[in-house]
Design a protein around this motif. Structure first.
Motif, PDB file in Angstrom:
ATOM      1  N   SER A 121       4.548   4.306  -2.274  1.00 24.73           N
ATOM      2  CA  SER A 121       3.570   5.054  -3.103  1.00 24.73           C
ATOM      3  C   SER A 121       1.832   4.703  -2.588  1.00 24.73           C
ATOM      4  N   ARG A 123      -2.320   5.552  -3.272  1.00 26.09           N
ATOM      5  CA  ARG A 123      -3.337   6.025  -4.098  1.00 26.09           C
ATOM      6  C   ARG A 123      -4.570   6.210  -3.425  1.00 26.09           C
ATOM      7  N   THR A 130      -0.983   8.999  -8.028  1.00 25.80           N
ATOM      8  CA  THR A 130      -0.342   8.384  -6.725  1.00 25.80           C
ATOM      9  C   THR A 130       0.520   9.356  -6.039  1.00 25.80           C
ATOM     10  N   THR A 194      -7.085   5.178   1.380  1.00 23.33           N
ATOM     11  CA  THR A 194      -6.337   4.765   0.397  1.00 23.33           C
ATOM     12  C   THR A 194      -6.885   3.416  -0.294  1.00 23.33           C
ATOM     13  N   PHE A 197      -1.650   1.087  -1.352  1.00 31.40           N
ATOM     14  CA  PHE A 197      -0.617   1.961  -0.974  1.00 31.40           C
ATOM     15  C   PHE A 197       0.612   0.754  -1.041  1.00 31.40           C
TER      16      PHE A 197
END
Length: 238
Positions: A121, A123, A130, A194, A197
C-alpha cells in the motif's frame, strides 16, 4: 512466526549526495537537475514471515516511512533500490510472467493467475487514504527477470530490474531491485510524495516459493534518491 527484523523509532540512516549507487548496471533515469526542497527523514522496518510454501519459503515486507523536520511534504523520489541479504534467493523462473505492455493497457486483470508475487500500500502526503500496490513477476525484452509494481488507482506501472548489488554493498547484500520513478510534466518540487509505503515480496505455488531465506538474522536496506539530489541508505536489521 513473524520475525521482526527492525521495529525502531528511528532507523539508522546514512545520507549524502556521494553515497554510491548500489545498482549502477541497470537502466539510466533521464537526467533532471536537482531542485530545492526539504531533507527527507526516513525509517525502515522489515518483516520476514513463512509463506506456507516450500522449504525456507518466506514473504519479506518492507515498511518505509518518510517525513520532514518541518512537517511539510517530503521531497518526491527519483529511485528506490531494495537490497536483500546475501542469503535471500528469488525464484522468478518458477512463476508465470505478466506482460508489461498488457499490464499497462488493461491493468492487473491482464496478468495470468500465479504471476502475482507481492502486494502493499502507499500513502501520499495530504491524502487521508491509501492506494493498493501489487507486484507481478515480469521479464525484460532480453529475458532478464523483473518485478512489475502496479498502482491500479493511478494506472502506474514501475518495473524493478533484478540486479546484483554493486560494491561496497555486495559484502552484506546480494539482490538489488532497482525501481525508477520516471520524470513527468509536473515540476519535480510539486510531485506527489509518499509518507509511507509497504511492499511485500513473496508467493507460493504448491511447494515452490518465490522468495527463500534461511531462519537466521537477515539484513535489508532501502537506498533512496530524491528530486532534491538527496540520497539515503536506510538499513533494517535485528
Amino acid at each position: 512466526m513473524i520475525l521482526q527484523l527492525a521495529n525502531l523509532l528511528m532507523a539508522v540512516t546514512i545520507t549524502g549526495a556521494i553515497l554510491p549507487d548500489p545498482a549502477p548496471a541497470g537502466p539510466d533515469r533521464p537526467y533532471e537537475p536537482p531542485v530545492g526542497g526539504p531533507e527527507n527523514l526516513d525509517t525502515l522496518d522489515v518483516d520476514v514471515a513463512p509463506d506456507g510454501g516450500g522449504h525456507n519459503g518466506v514473504t519479506i515486507t518492507f515498511d518505509r516511512r518518510s517525513r520532514t523536520e518541518s512537517g511539510e511534504k517530503p521531497a518526491a523520489a527519483r529511485r528506490f533500490v531494495f537490497l536483500f541479504d546475501r542469503s535471500v534467493r528469488l525464484r522468478p523462473e518458477a512463476f508465470p510472467v505478466c506482460d508489461e505492455a498488457a499490464l499497462r493497457e488493461r491493468g492487473p486483470a491482464a496478468c495470468p493467475s500465479g504471476s502475482r508475487v507481492g502486494s502493499g500500500s502507499a500513502r501520499y502526503h495530504g491524502s487521508a487514504g491509501t492506494q493498493e500496490v501489487l507486484a507481478f513477476n515480469g521479464r525484460a525484452p532480453d529475458g532478464t527477470p523483473l518485478v512489475l509494481v502496479s498502482i491500479p488507482a493511478s494506472k502506474t506501472v514501475l518495473p524493478q530490474t533484478l540486479e546484483r548489488a554493486a560494491p561496497p554493498y555486495q559484502k552484506k547484500y546480494r539482490i538489488a531491485l532497482d525501481e525508477i520513478l520516471p520524470p513527468n510534466a509536473t515540476p519535480p518540487q510539486d510531485r506527489g510524495a509518499t509518507t509511507r509505503f509497504t511492499l511485500s515480496f513473496g508467493a507460493a505455488r504448491g511447494s515452490v516459493s518465490y522468495v527463500e531465506a534461511p531462519p537466521r538474522r537477515l539484513d535489508f536496506a532501502l537506498w533512496s534518491e530524491f528530486v532534491t539530489g538527496q540520497r539515503l541508505m536506510t538499513p533494517a536489521a535485528q
